[in-house]
Design a protein around this motif. Sequence first.
Motif, PDB file in Angstrom:
ATOM      1  N   UNK A 158       0.822  -1.216   0.000  1.00  0.00           N
ATOM      2  CA  UNK A 158       0.000   0.000   0.000  1.00  0.00           C
ATOM      3  C   UNK A 158       0.854   1.264   0.000  1.00  0.00           C
ATOM      4  N   UNK A 159       2.172   1.100   0.071  1.00  0.00           N
ATOM      5  CA  UNK A 159       3.058   2.252   0.248  1.00  0.00           C
ATOM      6  C   UNK A 159       3.034   3.206  -0.940  1.00  0.00           C
ATOM      7  N   UNK A 160       2.781   2.690  -2.149  1.00  0.00           N
ATOM      8  CA  UNK A 160       2.751   3.568  -3.319  1.00  0.00           C
ATOM      9  C   UNK A 160       1.735   4.693  -3.131  1.00  0.00           C
ATOM     10  N   UNK A 161       0.631   4.361  -2.501  1.00  0.00           N
ATOM     11  CA  UNK A 161      -0.420   5.362  -2.238  1.00  0.00           C
ATOM     12  C   UNK A 161      -0.144   6.113  -0.948  1.00  0.00           C
ATOM     13  N   UNK A 162       0.120   5.370   0.144  1.00  0.00           N
ATOM     14  CA  UNK A 162       0.320   5.996   1.451  1.00  0.00           C
ATOM     15  C   UNK A 162       1.501   6.964   1.424  1.00  0.00           C
ATOM     16  N   UNK A 163       2.650   6.484   0.955  1.00  0.00           N
ATOM     17  CA  UNK A 163       3.850   7.324   0.961  1.00  0.00           C
ATOM     18  C   UNK A 163       3.805   8.375  -0.141  1.00  0.00           C
ATOM     19  N   UNK A 164       3.126   8.051  -1.253  1.00  0.00           N
ATOM     20  CA  UNK A 164       2.955   9.059  -2.297  1.00  0.00           C
ATOM     21  C   UNK A 164       2.192  10.260  -1.787  1.00  0.00           C
ATOM     22  N   UNK A 165       1.122  10.009  -1.034  1.00  0.00           N
ATOM     23  CA  UNK A 165       0.333  11.108  -0.473  1.00  0.00           C
ATOM     24  C   UNK A 165       1.098  11.837   0.632  1.00  0.00           C
ATOM     25  N   UNK A 166       1.881  11.099   1.416  1.00  0.00           N
ATOM     26  CA  UNK A 166       2.693  11.763   2.445  1.00  0.00           C
ATOM     27  C   UNK A 166       3.720  12.690   1.802  1.00  0.00           C
ATOM     28  N   UNK A 167       4.341  12.221   0.722  1.00  0.00           N
ATOM     29  CA  UNK A 167       5.318  13.065   0.021  1.00  0.00           C
ATOM     30  C   UNK A 167       4.634  14.284  -0.596  1.00  0.00           C
ATOM     31  N   UNK A 168       3.422  14.097  -1.114  1.00  0.00           N
ATOM     32  CA  UNK A 168       2.684  15.233  -1.677  1.00  0.00           C
ATOM     33  C   UNK A 168       2.433  16.292  -0.604  1.00  0.00           C
ATOM     34  N   UNK A 169       2.068  15.849   0.604  1.00  0.00           N
ATOM     35  CA  UNK A 169       1.894  16.812   1.699  1.00  0.00           C
ATOM     36  C   UNK A 169       3.195  17.558   1.971  1.00  0.00           C
ATOM     37  N   UNK A 170       4.316  16.837   1.973  1.00  0.00           N
ATOM     38  CA  UNK A 170       5.621  17.473   2.180  1.00  0.00           C
ATOM     39  C   UNK A 170       5.858  18.559   1.133  1.00  0.00           C
ATOM     40  N   UNK A 171       5.599  18.234  -0.116  1.00  0.00           N
ATOM     41  CA  UNK A 171       5.808  19.188  -1.198  1.00  0.00           C
ATOM     42  C   UNK A 171       4.918  20.418  -1.036  1.00  0.00           C
ATOM     43  N   UNK A 172       3.679  20.201  -0.650  1.00  0.00           N
ATOM     44  CA  UNK A 172       2.757  21.329  -0.474  1.00  0.00           C
ATOM     45  C   UNK A 172       3.276  22.287   0.597  1.00  0.00           C
ATOM     46  N   UNK A 173       3.721  21.738   1.700  1.00  0.00           N
ATOM     47  CA  UNK A 173       4.183  22.631   2.771  1.00  0.00           C
ATOM     48  C   UNK A 173       5.547  23.240   2.463  1.00  0.00           C
ATOM     49  N   UNK A 174       6.366  22.564   1.669  1.00  0.00           N
ATOM     50  CA  UNK A 174       7.626  23.172   1.250  1.00  0.00           C
ATOM     51  C   UNK A 174       7.385  24.314   0.251  1.00  0.00           C
ATOM     52  N   UNK A 175       6.441  24.146  -0.659  1.00  0.00           N
ATOM     53  CA  UNK A 175       6.091  25.234  -1.574  1.00  0.00           C
ATOM     54  C   UNK A 175       5.467  26.402  -0.808  1.00  0.00           C
ATOM     55  N   UNK A 176       4.720  26.082   0.227  1.00  0.00           N
ATOM     56  CA  UNK A 176       4.122  27.122   1.070  1.00  0.00           C
ATOM     57  C   UNK A 176       5.210  27.930   1.786  1.00  0.00           C
TER      58      UNK A 176
END
Length: 332
Positions: A158-176
């Motif tokens: 399930x990591x492709x989805x779980x970790x993919x979404x976690x990384x997306x959150x990281x990117x959002x807050x880094x762009x912020x």
Amino acid sequence: MTRPSRQHADRRKSPVMGKRILVTGGAGFLGSHLCEKLLARGHEVICLDNFYTGRKKNIVHLLDNPYFELMRHDVTFPLYVEVEEIYNLACPASPIHYQFDPVQTTKTSVHGAINMLGLAKRTKAKIFQASTSEVYGDPEIHPQPEEYRGAVNPIGPRACYDEGKRCAETLFFDYYRQHKVNIRVARIFNTFGPRMLPNDGRVVSNFIVQALTGQDITIYGDGKQTRSFCYVDDLIDGIIALMDAPDTVTGPINLGNPTEFTMLELAQKIIELTDTKSKLVFRPLPQDDPMQRQPDISKAKEILRWQPTVQLEEGLKKTIAYFDKELSKATP
């Protein structure tokens, strides 16, 4: 590569409508309901989908609307349009679909986030990320507040989805932080309703389709694991409330129904509502399947003044009616 059309380049806002809004994954289950709601609120909507799990029939009734535009495109490639808001929903969300091509699932979450954030940075658009309760993994804290960092297996199926979404959150807050992009992040818990795919492997659609077709209902594990089910109309209202919140509200914010049910309770309720003779059959629990899942929505209540209003039985009746109609169409 999609280039900006003359229409998009000449103006950013319709002279008679509200904002121009991009919805990625707009032909999917949640995306199509969101497109409908945004149009009803007076906005111009660009619906973007590569139709991996999205379906044109979900949005065909919108195609004649002059303020609705359908664009076939994959978010893993850059996009050039002029918009004021972006709702990034693009990603297969059911285990059957996101595990079919796990590398592409990760790319959709990560590259898709990078491309949409880049678009938001260029256009100065506000951008929403559809994150997920899966970032909590198999939680050790119950219910799950936003401060909980999760217990995710980074190398499991399930990591492709779980970790993919976690990384997306990281990117959002880094762009912020780095680029001052105006972000919103919602962690979406189990949602159900019309336009779910009948073969998506999610528990509500599985149980309903099995019951309506007279099959035995498949329960994984002992059926005592729990989920909290939010009807789609409530969820869409929560997403829009988060996007409409003041710019100081970035999230992440849990969106879901805090009322918890076991799989056995859900199966029994669906058997009752469909008046089926289906029996329960038990199968081994899939790897890394969470035993408990329940949102703490205190922040959504306090900050967004949002909470679900549709009870499980009411939502199930509407969803059963939808699947009953769809299955009757498929029967010669």
